[in-house]
Every structure is written in C-alpha cells, then in structure tokens.
Design a protein around this motif. Sequence first.
Motif, mmCIF file in Angstrom:
data_model
loop_
_atom_site.group_PDB
_atom_site.id
_atom_site.type_symbol
_atom_site.label_atom_id
_atom_site.label_comp_id
_atom_site.label_asym_id
_atom_site.label_seq_id
_atom_site.Cartn_x
_atom_site.Cartn_y
_atom_site.Cartn_z
ATOM 1 N N ASP A 190 -11.022 -19.915 -11.754
ATOM 2 C CA ASP A 190 -12.236 -20.703 -11.893
ATOM 3 C C ASP A 190 -12.923 -20.903 -10.550
ATOM 4 O O ASP A 190 -14.149 -20.811 -10.445
ATOM 5 N N ASP A 191 -12.126 -21.201 -9.514
ATOM 6 C CA ASP A 191 -12.714 -21.385 -8.192
ATOM 7 C C ASP A 191 -13.329 -20.091 -7.685
ATOM 8 O O ASP A 191 -14.395 -20.084 -7.090
ATOM 9 N N ARG A 192 -12.646 -18.974 -7.914
ATOM 10 C CA ARG A 192 -13.146 -17.689 -7.465
ATOM 11 C C ARG A 192 -14.425 -17.322 -8.209
ATOM 12 O O ARG A 192 -15.358 -16.775 -7.626
ATOM 13 N N ASN A 193 -14.443 -17.604 -9.506
ATOM 14 C CA ASN A 193 -15.634 -17.284 -10.289
ATOM 15 C C ASN A 193 -16.847 -18.053 -9.811
ATOM 16 O O ASN A 193 -17.958 -17.530 -9.767
ATOM 17 N N ARG A 194 -16.634 -19.330 -9.466
ATOM 18 C CA ARG A 194 -17.754 -20.116 -8.957
ATOM 19 C C ARG A 194 -18.231 -19.558 -7.625
ATOM 20 O O ARG A 194 -19.419 -19.511 -7.346
ATOM 21 N N LYS A 195 -17.282 -19.118 -6.804
ATOM 22 C CA LYS A 195 -17.626 -18.581 -5.493
ATOM 23 C C LYS A 195 -18.409 -17.289 -5.613
ATOM 24 O O LYS A 195 -19.316 -17.004 -4.835
ATOM 25 N N ALA A 196 -18.042 -16.463 -6.573
ATOM 26 C CA ALA A 196 -18.668 -15.146 -6.715
ATOM 27 C C ALA A 196 -19.662 -15.092 -7.854
ATOM 28 O O ALA A 196 -19.993 -14.029 -8.346
ATOM 29 N N SER A 197 -20.135 -16.226 -8.306
ATOM 30 C CA SER A 197 -21.017 -16.265 -9.474
ATOM 31 C C SER A 197 -22.381 -15.667 -9.151
ATOM 32 O O SER A 197 -22.794 -15.587 -8.000
ATOM 33 N N TYR A 198 -23.078 -15.265 -10.218
ATOM 34 C CA TYR A 198 -24.391 -14.666 -10.065
ATOM 35 C C TYR A 198 -25.448 -15.631 -10.593
ATOM 36 O O TYR A 198 -25.171 -16.497 -11.412
ATOM 37 N N ASP A 199 -26.678 -15.437 -10.113
ATOM 38 C CA ASP A 199 -27.770 -16.273 -10.570
ATOM 39 C C ASP A 199 -28.362 -15.718 -11.847
ATOM 40 O O ASP A 199 -29.556 -15.479 -11.959
ATOM 41 N N VAL A 200 -27.506 -15.493 -12.833
ATOM 42 C CA VAL A 200 -27.946 -15.033 -14.142
ATOM 43 C C VAL A 200 -27.775 -16.188 -15.105
ATOM 44 O O VAL A 200 -26.668 -16.621 -15.381
ATOM 45 N N LYS A 201 -28.880 -16.711 -15.600
ATOM 46 C CA LYS A 201 -28.849 -17.927 -16.413
ATOM 47 C C LYS A 201 -28.617 -17.581 -17.869
ATOM 48 O O LYS A 201 -29.541 -17.422 -18.647
ATOM 49 N N GLU A 202 -27.392 -17.459 -18.233
ATOM 50 C CA GLU A 202 -27.051 -17.056 -19.597
ATOM 51 C C GLU A 202 -27.415 -18.147 -20.592
ATOM 52 O O GLU A 202 -27.178 -19.333 -20.361
ATOM 53 N N PHE B 92 -24.562 -7.645 -18.131
ATOM 54 C CA PHE B 92 -23.759 -6.733 -17.332
ATOM 55 C C PHE B 92 -24.643 -5.904 -16.404
ATOM 56 O O PHE B 92 -24.341 -5.741 -15.217
ATOM 57 N N TRP B 93 -25.737 -5.383 -16.918
ATOM 58 C CA TRP B 93 -26.635 -4.569 -16.107
ATOM 59 C C TRP B 93 -27.201 -5.387 -14.941
ATOM 60 O O TRP B 93 -27.258 -4.895 -13.795
ATOM 61 N N LEU B 94 -27.601 -6.627 -15.211
ATOM 62 C CA LEU B 94 -28.126 -7.492 -14.148
ATOM 63 C C LEU B 94 -27.060 -7.803 -13.101
ATOM 64 O O LEU B 94 -27.338 -7.812 -11.893
ATOM 65 N N ALA B 95 -25.837 -8.066 -13.571
ATOM 66 C CA ALA B 95 -24.743 -8.358 -12.644
ATOM 67 C C ALA B 95 -24.476 -7.151 -11.739
ATOM 68 O O ALA B 95 -24.225 -7.305 -10.543
ATOM 69 N N GLU C 237 -26.679 -4.871 -10.869
ATOM 70 C CA GLU C 237 -27.793 -4.754 -9.935
ATOM 71 C C GLU C 237 -27.570 -5.639 -8.722
ATOM 72 O O GLU C 237 -27.804 -5.237 -7.578
ATOM 73 N N GLU C 238 -27.110 -6.872 -8.952
ATOM 74 C CA GLU C 238 -26.831 -7.782 -7.842
ATOM 75 C C GLU C 238 -25.621 -7.308 -7.044
ATOM 76 O O GLU C 238 -25.595 -7.374 -5.820
ATOM 77 N N PHE C 239 -24.626 -6.818 -7.746
ATOM 78 C CA PHE C 239 -23.390 -6.388 -7.100
ATOM 79 C C PHE C 239 -23.637 -5.229 -6.131
ATOM 80 O O PHE C 239 -23.035 -5.162 -5.056
ATOM 81 N N ARG C 240 -24.505 -4.322 -6.486
ATOM 82 C CA ARG C 240 -24.775 -3.155 -5.647
ATOM 83 C C ARG C 240 -25.431 -3.530 -4.325
ATOM 84 O O ARG C 240 -25.415 -2.746 -3.371
ATOM 85 N N LYS C 241 -26.011 -4.728 -4.245
ATOM 86 C CA LYS C 241 -26.655 -5.175 -3.007
ATOM 87 C C LYS C 241 -25.660 -5.802 -2.035
ATOM 88 O O LYS C 241 -25.993 -6.018 -0.869
ATOM 89 N N GLU C 242 -24.449 -6.089 -2.514
ATOM 90 C CA GLU C 242 -23.452 -6.765 -1.684
ATOM 91 C C GLU C 242 -22.911 -5.817 -0.612
ATOM 92 O O GLU C 242 -22.612 -4.656 -0.886
ATOM 93 N N THR C 243 -22.782 -6.330 0.611
ATOM 94 C CA THR C 243 -22.263 -5.528 1.718
ATOM 95 C C THR C 243 -20.976 -6.085 2.304
ATOM 96 O O THR C 243 -20.250 -5.363 2.985
#
Length: 220
Positions: A60-72, A123-126, A128-134
């Motif tokens: 849960d802590d990890r998910n919050r840390k790595a969460s995306y700004d996708v408002k489900e 999933f597609w939106l996630a 898209e955001e993931f590919r920008k991570e460095t």
Amino acid sequence: MGSERMEMRKRQMSVQQESAAGGTAPAQQDQPGQANPRGSNACCFCWCCCCSCSWNEDRDDRNRKASYDVKEGTTDCEDCPKPTLEEVRSWGQSFDKLMCCPAGRNSFRQFLRTEFSEENMLFWLACEEFRKETNKSMIEEKARVIYEDYISILSPKEVSLDSRVRETINRNMQEPTSHTFDDAQLQIYTLMQRDSYPRYMNSPAYKNLLNTLSEQSPES
C-alpha cells in the motif's frame, strides 16, 4: 454485470486471436536446465501466483508512492478544455486522432466504462506516464504497480493479453525498464482500435456530442 463483462472479455480475446494469427514471432523460450540469475529473489516476480515475499507487506505504501494521476471512476478523467466541433469530427477520421486529443480520450474512456472495459484505457494511460520515467528506482516501483494493477491474473482490472506478451513481461520484470510494457501497450491500443472504437463511433454518446456541438456552431 458479471455476464456482460464476461461477454466483453470473450469479444476482446477473439480480436486478439485474429491479431495474433497475422503473424507474431513466438517468444524465445528459456533453455532447460539454466539457473535463474535472480536466484533468491525469484518469488518477487511470480506475480501471477500468491507471493509471500516482503513486497506485499508494504504494498500500500509503495502504491501510494508510485501512484499515477489517473482519476479512476471520475467524470473528468483528464483536465482539458471542452472539445470543438472540428475536434469531435476528427475523432471519426481515425483512432489515432481520438487518442491524441485529451477530450477524445475522456469521452472514449467514459464509453469504455459503460462496456466494463475501462481498464484498457487506464492501462494505456499508465504506460504513457511510465515511459516518461527516467529514475531507475522509480521505474522498478512503478513497473510493479502496473503489473499488479493490470497484468496479474489476481487483479480485478486485469487486461487481456496473449501468452507471448505475458511471457515477455514476466521476463522483463526481472530488470524492468521504461519499455517493459511497450508490447502490451501496443496490443491493448490495437484491441481498443479494432473492438471498442467502431462501437464508440456508432454510440449515442458520440453522436449526441457531435449533434450538440453542431447545433451550437455558428456555421449551423
């Protein structure tokens, strides 16, 4: 609702089978007898099975840390201005034009929600955001979040992927990169294009939006 979602899953699987018949190279199989280079960490990547490793203890802590700004589950999925008549008309020209427009993605996502397949857009939106991570450590964290949310068979938001793509992802999860989910993202994009997009273009949701903007246009 369960039966409708099952029918949607069957339809999606049939589209994927047709796509696979077009000729995708089989995944390279691991050679028998080779040891797993990750050794003692292997359990962390058996995501399709129950895993008792320490990852789940603070997930849960990890998910919050790595969460995306996708408002489900919200109406306004992405912050964007109201679409123009020209934009809405362009959505009917190609799926690419629909997906390149934030308002188009919002409208299409709301339609997918009515068909119980919103997870495809999420999933597609996630991805898209993931590919920008460095950042390497964040890539590893976010890769696991995406896997648990959309790839794991234990997830209620699991997307439909063929066995070749799943095997590739499972191997890539040992050393995740920003391109770990590229094949899966393309497969889901193609699935939405062939399966859901034609129905969206013929849906009351799209036609009503187009008619409303046409009536408000000075040209009319």
